[in-house]
Design an enzyme around this catalytic site. Sequence first.
Site, PDB file in Angstrom:
ATOM      1  N   ARG A 163     -27.093  -5.225  55.971  1.00  0.00           N
ATOM      2  CA  ARG A 163     -25.865  -6.606  55.675  1.00  0.00           C
ATOM      3  C   ARG A 163     -26.104  -6.752  57.832  1.00  0.00           C
ATOM      4  O   ARG A 163     -26.584  -8.553  57.671  1.00  0.00           O
ATOM      5  CB  ARG A 163     -24.985  -6.313  55.882  1.00  0.00           C
ATOM      6  CG  ARG A 163     -24.158  -5.852  54.072  1.00  0.00           C
ATOM      7  CD  ARG A 163     -23.604  -6.450  53.150  1.00  0.00           C
ATOM      8  NE  ARG A 163     -22.210  -5.762  53.707  1.00  0.00           N
ATOM      9  CZ  ARG A 163     -21.747  -4.473  53.271  1.00  0.00           C
ATOM     10  NH1 ARG A 163     -22.441  -3.953  52.121  1.00  0.00           N
ATOM     11  NH2 ARG A 163     -20.609  -4.443  52.980  1.00  0.00           N
TER      12      ARG A 163
ATOM     13  N   LYS B  96     -16.462 -23.390  52.753  1.00  0.00           N
ATOM     14  CA  LYS B  96     -17.115 -23.958  51.258  1.00  0.00           C
ATOM     15  C   LYS B  96     -16.441 -23.441  50.187  1.00  0.00           C
ATOM     16  O   LYS B  96     -15.827 -22.790  50.099  1.00  0.00           O
ATOM     17  CB  LYS B  96     -18.690 -23.333  50.781  1.00  0.00           C
ATOM     18  CG  LYS B  96     -19.675 -23.010  50.146  1.00  0.00           C
ATOM     19  CD  LYS B  96     -20.784 -22.517  49.738  1.00  0.00           C
ATOM     20  CE  LYS B  96     -20.428 -21.485  48.962  1.00  0.00           C
ATOM     21  NZ  LYS B  96     -22.270 -20.574  48.371  1.00  0.00           N
TER      22      LYS B  96
ATOM     23  N   GLU C 220     -17.796 -27.763  46.510  1.00  0.00           N
ATOM     24  CA  GLU C 220     -19.566 -27.519  45.754  1.00  0.00           C
ATOM     25  C   GLU C 220     -18.902 -27.430  44.435  1.00  0.00           C
ATOM     26  O   GLU C 220     -18.712 -25.847  43.739  1.00  0.00           O
ATOM     27  CB  GLU C 220     -20.087 -26.064  46.195  1.00  0.00           C
ATOM     28  CG  GLU C 220     -21.297 -25.718  45.197  1.00  0.00           C
ATOM     29  CD  GLU C 220     -22.557 -24.092  46.279  1.00  0.00           C
ATOM     30  OE1 GLU C 220     -21.622 -23.820  47.051  1.00  0.00           O
ATOM     31  OE2 GLU C 220     -22.984 -24.624  45.327  1.00  0.00           O
TER      32      GLU C 220
ATOM     33  N   LYS D 279     -21.765 -31.015  48.383  1.00  0.00           N
ATOM     34  CA  LYS D 279     -23.134 -29.403  47.834  1.00  0.00           C
ATOM     35  C   LYS D 279     -22.803 -29.778  46.152  1.00  0.00           C
ATOM     36  O   LYS D 279     -22.485 -28.687  45.765  1.00  0.00           O
ATOM     37  CB  LYS D 279     -22.184 -28.376  48.788  1.00  0.00           C
ATOM     38  CG  LYS D 279     -23.965 -27.293  48.069  1.00  0.00           C
ATOM     39  CD  LYS D 279     -22.817 -25.863  48.620  1.00  0.00           C
ATOM     40  CE  LYS D 279     -24.589 -24.914  48.189  1.00  0.00           C
ATOM     41  NZ  LYS D 279     -24.371 -24.320  48.779  1.00  0.00           N
TER      42      LYS D 279
HETATM   43  P1  13P Z   1     -28.361 -20.923  45.720  1.00  0.00           P
HETATM   44  O1  13P Z   1     -28.953 -22.137  46.820  1.00  0.00           O
HETATM   45  O2  13P Z   1     -29.118 -19.627  45.991  1.00  0.00           O
HETATM   46  O3  13P Z   1     -27.984 -21.988  44.548  1.00  0.00           O
HETATM   47  O4  13P Z   1     -26.819 -20.896  46.657  1.00  0.00           O
HETATM   48  C1  13P Z   1     -26.374 -21.609  47.535  1.00  0.00           C
HETATM   49  C2  13P Z   1     -25.080 -21.276  47.624  1.00  0.00           C
HETATM   50  O5  13P Z   1     -24.320 -21.511  48.356  1.00  0.00           O
HETATM   51  C3  13P Z   1     -23.612 -21.197  46.132  1.00  0.00           C
HETATM   52  O6  13P Z   1     -22.535 -21.439  46.304  1.00  0.00           O
END
Ligand code: 13P
Length: 341
Positions: free
Chosen positions: A46, A137, A178, A220
């Site tokens: 990773r 996030k 998000e 987001k």
């Molecule tokens: P994706 O662009 O693969 O949807 O991932 C963005 C992300 O941070 C999802 O939480």
Amino acid sequence: MNKDQLARIAQAMVAPGKGILAADESSATIKKRFEAIGVESTPETRRDYRELLFRASGAMQRHISGVILYDETIRQLAADGTPLVKLIEQTGAIPGIKVDTGAKPLPGFPGETITEGLDGLGARLKEYYSLGARFAKWRAVIDIGDAIPTRAAIDANAQALARYAAHCQAADIVPIVEPEVLMDGGHALQRCYEVSEAVLRAVFAELHAMRVLLEGIVLKPNMVVPGMKAPKQATPDEVAAASVRLFKNCVPVAVPGIAFLSGGQSDVTATANLDAIARSGPLPWAVTFSYGRALQAAPQKAWSGKPGNVGAAQAAFSHRARMNGLAALGEWSETLEKAAA
Ligand code: 13P
């Protein structure tokens, strides 16, 4: 709360021609991604994989404003002992951190989830700040089905997002808010529009109730798209028209930027859709990408765990970062996409 710093960081995250690299896959998710390329997931693999991305310095400097990390990664050292956070900072990009602990089944609501992670969040944010994180996030997940989402699930997730955002700002960390409406089903674009509208209205009502500074967040969201299994797919112009209409109706102009998730769209589709949205200007907020899969699928495949493939993987990542950087400006084209391939 340092309002000026929050606003400055939020603006830097959506700077023109730059977007966010979502490299915050949980250990379970990265294991799945690695399985697809035949790589065992260990702390070292990773680390090696993420290090190669952060060391693609040209692409990082030009097209990546910030990187979302997972708890393990923000503490990891590169092979030569440099903290990975330092590598990111050296490119001028801002380190960020995923702080939710995942979407868990919502009791009493089959098929729906509530994102967890509020307990102890204040203390965790303090530590992440000391480790270099300047944004965070939290992902709420809303699935579309026959009888879902329910009002209760939307409201619970919107409130959790707002409480998370308030915690972040108290710690001088910019929250990426998000609310993801999934594109897994067979629903039409219009259904995605309606659900996304209900979700965004609830989210902004809760952000307001929790006294969150809108100048100091980055939204987001998903784009407005039909479900992956829908018989009729949408063109970039159709996605852009519906998405721009939705956001103009729901997102206050105080929000500095909208950084879209890719959500399972193919690499080039995610780029073409972002480009079409950026071309629909003038828009009251910056628009850009915060892609996970759409930035990383190509480099993961090129790398496949072999040290000899690091250069090819970095080239693949740099290409996608550049294409998306152009798309965020509405300057991408299929010709450019093919010329560089
Ligand atoms: P994706 O662009 O693969 O949807 O991932 C963005 C992300 O941070 C999802 O939480």
